[in-house]
Design a protein around this motif. Sequence first.
Motif, PDB file in Angstrom:
ATOM      1  N   ALA A 160       0.859  -1.180   0.000  1.00 44.46           N
ATOM      2  CA  ALA A 160       0.000   0.000   0.000  1.00 44.46           C
ATOM      3  C   ALA A 160       0.896   1.232   0.000  1.00 44.46           C
ATOM      4  CB  ALA A 160      -0.920   0.004   1.211  1.00 44.46           C
ATOM      5  N   ASP A 161       0.366   2.325  -0.518  1.00 45.60           N
ATOM      6  CA  ASP A 161       1.146   3.558  -0.539  1.00 45.60           C
ATOM      7  C   ASP A 161       1.243   4.164   0.856  1.00 45.60           C
ATOM      8  OD1 ASP A 161       1.570   3.700  -3.426  1.00 45.60           O
ATOM      9  OD2 ASP A 161      -0.574   4.008  -3.543  1.00 45.60           O
ATOM     10  N   ALA A 162       0.170   4.076   1.626  1.00 45.52           N
ATOM     11  CA  ALA A 162       0.149   4.665   2.956  1.00 45.52           C
ATOM     12  C   ALA A 162      -0.444   3.663   3.940  1.00 45.52           C
ATOM     13  CB  ALA A 162      -0.659   5.956   2.973  1.00 45.52           C
ATOM     14  N   GLY A 163       0.131   3.597   5.125  1.00 44.39           N
ATOM     15  CA  GLY A 163      -0.370   2.722   6.172  1.00 44.39           C
ATOM     16  C   GLY A 163      -0.977   3.543   7.297  1.00 44.39           C
ATOM     17  N   LEU A 164      -2.137   3.129   7.746  1.00 47.08           N
ATOM     18  CA  LEU A 164      -2.889   3.831   8.779  1.00 47.08           C
ATOM     19  C   LEU A 164      -2.599   3.155  10.118  1.00 47.08           C
ATOM     20  CD1 LEU A 164      -4.911   6.169   8.756  1.00 47.08           C
ATOM     21  CD2 LEU A 164      -6.728   4.519   8.357  1.00 47.08           C
ATOM     22  N   VAL A 165      -1.916   3.854  11.027  1.00 48.64           N
ATOM     23  CA  VAL A 165      -1.578   3.270  12.322  1.00 48.64           C
ATOM     24  C   VAL A 165      -2.163   4.125  13.438  1.00 48.64           C
ATOM     25  CG1 VAL A 165       0.543   2.195  11.475  1.00 48.64           C
ATOM     26  CG2 VAL A 165       0.632   4.498  12.439  1.00 48.64           C
ATOM     27  N   GLY A 166      -2.300   3.512  14.590  1.00 47.50           N
ATOM     28  CA  GLY A 166      -2.837   4.223  15.756  1.00 47.50           C
ATOM     29  C   GLY A 166      -3.358   3.227  16.766  1.00 47.50           C
ATOM     30  N   LEU A 167      -3.632   3.714  17.978  1.00 49.74           N
ATOM     31  CA  LEU A 167      -4.183   2.855  19.020  1.00 49.74           C
ATOM     32  C   LEU A 167      -5.606   2.428  18.659  1.00 49.74           C
ATOM     33  CD1 LEU A 167      -3.018   4.722  22.258  1.00 49.74           C
ATOM     34  CD2 LEU A 167      -2.184   2.521  21.419  1.00 49.74           C
ATOM     35  N   PRO A 168      -6.097   1.358  19.271  1.00 54.53           N
ATOM     36  CA  PRO A 168      -7.503   0.990  19.060  1.00 54.53           C
ATOM     37  C   PRO A 168      -8.432   2.155  19.401  1.00 54.53           C
ATOM     38  CG  PRO A 168      -6.341  -0.759  20.214  1.00 54.53           C
ATOM     39  CD  PRO A 168      -5.394   0.406  20.147  1.00 54.53           C
ATOM     40  N   ASN A 204      -8.727  12.816  -7.607  1.00 54.20           N
ATOM     41  CA  ASN A 204      -9.319  13.349  -8.834  1.00 54.20           C
ATOM     42  C   ASN A 204      -9.189  12.283  -9.918  1.00 54.20           C
ATOM     43  OD1 ASN A 204      -6.571  13.655  -9.895  1.00 54.20           O
ATOM     44  ND2 ASN A 204      -6.431  15.449  -8.556  1.00 54.20           N
ATOM     45  N   ALA A 205      -9.387  12.674 -11.156  1.00 53.74           N
ATOM     46  CA  ALA A 205      -9.396  11.701 -12.252  1.00 53.74           C
ATOM     47  C   ALA A 205      -8.029  11.069 -12.483  1.00 53.74           C
ATOM     48  CB  ALA A 205      -9.885  12.367 -13.532  1.00 53.74           C
ATOM     49  N   THR A 206      -6.970  11.741 -12.049  1.00 55.32           N
ATOM     50  CA  THR A 206      -5.628  11.241 -12.355  1.00 55.32           C
ATOM     51  C   THR A 206      -4.825  10.839 -11.120  1.00 55.32           C
ATOM     52  OG1 THR A 206      -4.729  13.502 -12.322  1.00 55.32           O
ATOM     53  CG2 THR A 206      -5.494  12.633 -14.448  1.00 55.32           C
ATOM     54  N   GLU A 207      -5.268  11.227  -9.930  1.00 56.60           N
ATOM     55  CA  GLU A 207      -4.503  10.938  -8.715  1.00 56.60           C
ATOM     56  C   GLU A 207      -5.265   9.973  -7.818  1.00 56.60           C
ATOM     57  OE1 GLU A 207      -1.823  14.289  -6.935  1.00 56.60           O
ATOM     58  OE2 GLU A 207      -3.701  15.217  -7.557  1.00 56.60           O
ATOM     59  N   GLU A 208      -4.576   8.927  -7.416  1.00 53.65           N
ATOM     60  CA  GLU A 208      -5.143   7.990  -6.464  1.00 53.65           C
ATOM     61  C   GLU A 208      -4.002   7.266  -5.752  1.00 53.65           C
ATOM     62  OE1 GLU A 208      -7.512   5.395  -8.952  1.00 53.65           O
ATOM     63  OE2 GLU A 208      -5.914   3.890  -8.982  1.00 53.65           O
ATOM     64  N   PHE A 209      -4.314   6.733  -4.574  1.00 54.48           N
ATOM     65  CA  PHE A 209      -3.323   5.948  -3.849  1.00 54.48           C
ATOM     66  C   PHE A 209      -4.059   4.915  -2.995  1.00 54.48           C
ATOM     67  CE2 PHE A 209      -4.086   9.782  -1.306  1.00 54.48           C
ATOM     68  CZ  PHE A 209      -4.379   9.257  -0.054  1.00 54.48           C
ATOM     69  N   PRO A 317     -10.156  16.836   3.124  1.00 55.63           N
ATOM     70  CA  PRO A 317      -9.534  17.197   1.835  1.00 55.63           C
ATOM     71  C   PRO A 317      -8.095  17.680   1.989  1.00 55.63           C
ATOM     72  CG  PRO A 317     -11.775  18.054   1.959  1.00 55.63           C
ATOM     73  CD  PRO A 317     -11.433  17.541   3.328  1.00 55.63           C
ATOM     74  N   GLU A 318      -7.849  18.517   3.000  1.00 58.29           N
ATOM     75  CA  GLU A 318      -6.489  19.018   3.211  1.00 58.29           C
ATOM     76  C   GLU A 318      -5.542  17.886   3.610  1.00 58.29           C
ATOM     77  OE1 GLU A 318      -9.520  22.146   3.789  1.00 58.29           O
ATOM     78  OE2 GLU A 318      -9.219  20.153   4.645  1.00 58.29           O
ATOM     79  N   LEU A 319      -6.026  16.982   4.448  1.00 56.74           N
ATOM     80  CA  LEU A 319      -5.178  15.850   4.862  1.00 56.74           C
ATOM     81  C   LEU A 319      -4.831  14.958   3.680  1.00 56.74           C
ATOM     82  CD1 LEU A 319      -3.880  14.077   7.078  1.00 56.74           C
ATOM     83  CD2 LEU A 319      -6.060  12.905   7.271  1.00 56.74           C
ATOM     84  N   LEU A 320      -5.822  14.633   2.845  1.00 54.53           N
ATOM     85  CA  LEU A 320      -5.569  13.749   1.702  1.00 54.53           C
ATOM     86  C   LEU A 320      -4.617  14.397   0.705  1.00 54.53           C
ATOM     87  CD1 LEU A 320      -9.128  12.264   1.094  1.00 54.53           C
ATOM     88  CD2 LEU A 320      -7.216  11.243   2.329  1.00 54.53           C
ATOM     89  N   ARG A 321      -4.732  15.719   0.531  1.00 52.99           N
ATOM     90  CA  ARG A 321      -3.819  16.418  -0.368  1.00 52.99           C
ATOM     91  C   ARG A 321      -2.392  16.334   0.154  1.00 52.99           C
ATOM     92  NH1 ARG A 321      -3.779  16.890  -5.200  1.00 52.99           N
ATOM     93  NH2 ARG A 321      -1.804  15.893  -4.789  1.00 52.99           N
ATOM     94  N   ALA A 322      -2.212  16.575   1.457  1.00 49.61           N
ATOM     95  CA  ALA A 322      -0.881  16.501   2.049  1.00 49.61           C
ATOM     96  C   ALA A 322      -0.330  15.085   1.983  1.00 49.61           C
ATOM     97  CB  ALA A 322      -0.936  16.998   3.498  1.00 49.61           C
ATOM     98  N   LEU A 323      -1.205  14.086   2.201  1.00 49.71           N
ATOM     99  CA  LEU A 323      -0.760  12.692   2.151  1.00 49.71           C
ATOM    100  C   LEU A 323      -0.338  12.302   0.744  1.00 49.71           C
ATOM    101  CD1 LEU A 323      -0.448  10.193   3.935  1.00 49.71           C
ATOM    102  CD2 LEU A 323      -2.807   9.567   3.384  1.00 49.71           C
ATOM    103  N   ALA A 324      -1.107  12.727  -0.251  1.00 51.97           N
ATOM    104  CA  ALA A 324      -0.756  12.420  -1.648  1.00 51.97           C
ATOM    105  C   ALA A 324       0.580  13.057  -2.039  1.00 51.97           C
ATOM    106  CB  ALA A 324      -1.871  12.910  -2.575  1.00 51.97           C
ATOM    107  N   ASP A 325       0.821  14.279  -1.581  1.00 50.81           N
ATOM    108  CA  ASP A 325       2.093  14.932  -1.884  1.00 50.81           C
ATOM    109  C   ASP A 325       3.259  14.210  -1.221  1.00 50.81           C
ATOM    110  OD1 ASP A 325       0.694  16.811  -3.336  1.00 50.81           O
ATOM    111  OD2 ASP A 325       0.675  18.321  -1.734  1.00 50.81           O
TER     112      ASP A 325
END
Length: 331
Positions: A160-168, A204-209, A317-325
Amino acid sequence: MKFLDEAKIWVKAGDGGDGVIAFRREKFIEFGGPDGGNGGKGGNVIAEAVAGLNTLIDYRYAQHFKARKGGNGAGSDRTGAGSEDVVLKLPVGTQIFAEDRETMIADLDQLGKRVVLAQGGDGGFGNANYKTSTNRAPRRADKGWPGEERWLWLRLKLIADAGLVGLPNAGKSTFLAAVSAARPKIADYPFTTLHPQLGVVRLNATEEFVLADLPGLIEGAAEGAGLGTRFLGHVERCKVLLHLVDGSAADPARAYRTIRRELAEYGHGLEDRPELVALNKADAMTPQARASRVKALSRAAGKPVMLISGASGEGLPELLRALADMIAAAR
């Protein structure tokens, strides 16, 4: 489909076909001679990384894979037919280990990558192969060579491009459901997620992860507490970590440090991965709590913290933009 990231299988390549003893006898041919053909090659057992799979569940109930034996030779110098290979379709990211579970044989980290797990045996020689100037009628033919066989362990590490971690209860499943089409189980008790979930985030139409929601870690996970390190191997493939912290908890800074400590104790360079920190559940905090907890978490992380709410969509939206960058930079 049930998630399974480890399986044990047995593979056996096909034996080679046998050579034969035969002699040419035709009515108006004065001199005959040996014409026994060679045996055909046995089939290989091959592993191939294919698209569309993210579990090893197919290898939970079917664990034995055997290729066919090569065809035997025949008279008139006819060689036996070679057998077809047996191809095991595996998810991208599967690692193949020997029976000792430590010796890695292959890492299928790219789509279409193939590796031979068991080599088929060569066919035996027929008597035509042993004809010489001094031995005009050999009566020797060989059996085919046996194919390789072995026990193997398959271990899947999701890519995966990004892994989601954190406490339960940090809200990871809610976040994944909000930003992708994945539908993980969501409930108000810990350890709702018992196996990794994948979701495709389309900006968007061209960016995904691809985002992986990994089961919640707890203090002592590196020593086996809770779900232990069973699923931390999946984080090894992620380029970026998205660390979600429960904003409704009394001490988010302590929660952040707990996860960072477990990642460091697990090793494999996880503590050095690029990380984006987000304080979740903004909808459950008062304005005063927002400011104080963001400040405390930023001090603990040593970097800016984003304030979001997976339930209401605030800040996503701001978080996903920063994560994609960040993912683009990591690539």
